[in-house]
Design a protein around this motif. Sequence first.
Motif, short mmCIF file in Angstrom:
data_model
loop_
_atom_site.label_atom_id
_atom_site.label_comp_id
_atom_site.label_asym_id
_atom_site.label_seq_id
_atom_site.Cartn_x
_atom_site.Cartn_y
_atom_site.Cartn_z
N ALA A 1 -13.18 -9.26 0.77
CA ALA A 1 -13.64 -10.51 0.34
C ALA A 1 -15.29 -10.58 -0.19
N ARG A 2 -16.06 -9.85 0.47
CA ARG A 2 -17.42 -9.83 0.40
C ARG A 2 -17.89 -8.55 -0.54
N GLY A 3 -17.29 -7.60 -0.31
CA GLY A 3 -17.98 -6.46 -1.11
C GLY A 3 -16.92 -5.66 -1.97
N ARG A 4 -15.95 -6.25 -2.41
CA ARG A 4 -14.70 -5.57 -3.21
C ARG A 4 -15.48 -4.92 -4.47
N GLY A 5 -16.81 -5.48 -5.03
CA GLY A 5 -17.25 -4.81 -6.26
C GLY A 5 -17.77 -3.40 -5.82
N TRP A 6 -18.54 -3.53 -4.44
CA TRP A 6 -19.11 -2.35 -4.03
C TRP A 6 -17.99 -1.07 -3.82
N ILE A 7 -16.98 -1.69 -3.17
CA ILE A 7 -15.98 -0.56 -2.95
C ILE A 7 -15.45 0.01 -4.20
N VAL A 8 -15.13 -0.86 -5.11
CA VAL A 8 -14.42 -0.32 -6.44
C VAL A 8 -15.51 0.56 -7.07
N GLY A 9 -16.89 0.19 -7.14
CA GLY A 9 -17.75 0.68 -7.80
C GLY A 9 -18.04 2.19 -7.08
N LEU B 1 -7.53 1.11 -2.84
CA LEU B 1 -6.27 0.95 -2.93
C LEU B 1 -5.58 0.18 -2.10
N PHE B 2 -6.30 -0.19 -0.90
CA PHE B 2 -5.82 -1.24 0.29
C PHE B 2 -6.28 -2.65 -0.04
N GLY B 3 -7.38 -2.57 -0.78
CA GLY B 3 -7.99 -3.95 -1.21
C GLY B 3 -6.99 -4.33 -2.48
N ALA B 4 -6.50 -3.44 -3.09
CA ALA B 4 -5.41 -3.72 -4.29
C ALA B 4 -4.31 -4.12 -3.84
N THR C 1 -5.00 17.54 -21.24
CA THR C 1 -6.19 17.04 -20.60
C THR C 1 -5.93 15.78 -20.07
N ALA C 2 -4.97 14.86 -20.67
CA ALA C 2 -4.70 13.61 -19.64
C ALA C 2 -4.04 13.93 -18.55
N LEU C 3 -3.00 14.79 -18.57
CA LEU C 3 -2.16 15.05 -17.45
C LEU C 3 -3.17 15.74 -16.32
N ALA C 4 -4.00 16.44 -16.67
CA ALA C 4 -4.96 17.09 -15.63
C ALA C 4 -5.87 16.19 -15.02
N ILE C 5 -6.54 15.26 -15.96
CA ILE C 5 -7.13 14.20 -15.27
C ILE C 5 -6.48 13.26 -14.16
N LEU C 6 -5.16 12.90 -14.87
CA LEU C 6 -4.25 12.00 -13.92
C LEU C 6 -4.07 12.87 -12.54
N ASN C 7 -3.76 14.02 -12.59
CA ASN C 7 -3.51 14.79 -11.51
C ASN C 7 -4.64 14.96 -10.58
N ARG C 8 -5.75 15.13 -11.23
CA ARG C 8 -6.82 15.17 -10.07
C ARG C 8 -7.46 13.95 -9.76
N SER C 9 -7.12 12.87 -10.38
CA SER C 9 -7.67 11.28 -9.94
C SER C 9 -6.80 11.09 -8.86
N LEU C 10 -5.45 11.53 -8.69
CA LEU C 10 -4.74 11.15 -7.86
C LEU C 10 -4.71 11.91 -6.31
N LEU C 11 -5.74 12.84 -6.26
CA LEU C 11 -5.76 13.51 -5.12
C LEU C 11 -6.01 12.69 -3.65
N PHE C 12 -6.25 11.36 -3.88
CA PHE C 12 -6.42 10.60 -2.79
C PHE C 12 -5.18 10.29 -2.03
N PHE D 1 1.01 -1.23 0.19
CA PHE D 1 0.04 -0.15 0.05
C PHE D 1 0.70 1.03 -0.05
N ARG D 2 1.80 1.43 0.97
CA ARG D 2 2.77 2.52 0.98
C ARG D 2 3.59 2.69 -0.37
N GLY D 3 4.02 1.49 -0.92
CA GLY D 3 4.76 1.39 -2.02
C GLY D 3 3.74 2.10 -3.31
N LEU D 4 2.66 1.83 -3.27
CA LEU D 4 1.67 2.19 -4.32
C LEU D 4 1.31 3.50 -4.25
N ALA D 5 1.21 3.99 -2.90
CA ALA D 5 0.92 5.33 -2.59
C ALA D 5 1.99 6.26 -2.74
#
Length: 368
Positions: free
Chosen positions: A233-241, A283-286, A60-71, A31-35
């Motif tokens: 295990a039970r709700g990964r789809g809900w988390i990703v969604g 991200l933790f699930g991944a 545009t692609a760079l702006a979307i990438l930058n904004r998407s990584l604000l987590f 997790f910390r490596g990905l983060a």
Amino acid sequence: MTVTATDLPATAPSAASVPVPAARVVAIDVFRGLAILAVVIHHLAGMGVRYAPEGSAVATALAILNRSLLFVVPAFVFMTALVLTRSALRHFDARRYYRARAKTALLPYLLWTVLYVLFRFATGQEDAAEWSDPARWQVWVQYGKGYYHLYFLLVVLQFYVVLPLLLPLWRRRWPLWGVVVAAFALQLAVYGLNRVGVLDFAFPATMAVWYIPALTLGMYFGANDGAFETLWARGRGWIVGAAALGLAWFLPLSMAALQEEPVNTLAFSAANWAYTAAAVLALFGASLALSGVGGRVVPALTALGAISLQIYLLHPALLYLMEQWGFPAHPLLFSLTLLGYGAAALVVPVLIARALAGTAASRWLFGR
């Protein structure tokens, strides 16, 4: 970035002795490596946006990438809360706790604030006349404004101070849905109090109470061993969604703010908290899923995670210096140059961290 997997205790906070699953320990490192990779890419994309041809597909692609990584900051806040809550619930010694936090977080924060302020003066980013202004120094230290990335250390320092006061809340089990509802309700209350001037934060993002969902989820999963694994295990789809829906809500607002268009601050903040909380869990699930994968990916990510603080502290200065070299106009060459800058901003801190490992310089600079 301020804690490592070695901070994890051998047993759970409950009376029963429950070993920490090996997959959980590896997942934390992954997790910390990905983060930290996301942090570097986030800052790299932000730099690229300033130099890419306006209106181009690259921009545009760079702006979307930058904004998407604000987590990324909520991600490290989440993991800090998870690791420290689990450790503190098992055994807490106030004197030892605060001494360790001063050594590993407070001193590096103060030192790097001074170093980056000096860096700003040396590179002409700051007017030399500001050097002797006590008010400016107060802002740099009090609000994490020594450089644009240092506020994270200030946020976790605030959390360190109040963690012991919060521990009694986590000595009993709470339903996750109740924890989530309470966290977002409290976060909205903080927003409202700040909006009407009761709190009146000069820089809200530098305050730990601006990250209540991430902190609360981190403490919840730190206090409840196996809860996240069961949820994933039970709700990964809900988390990703939820993360995808949160991004769909947050991205248009964030892109508009990036282009300096008027944006409703409540909508922006709510979308930000919803997206980042879900993205952190995804991200933790991944990371948990990757921890069971063979090959070289996991060792590489865990190695990066082990020195994530060093990378975090060093890479902005390197990006600034490389930014001064400029970019070619051709889109392909521009992209290749940007990638080269990003690789250097990652590799150089890794080499420095390894060269200093185990030395007094490393303990002073990075608290470890």
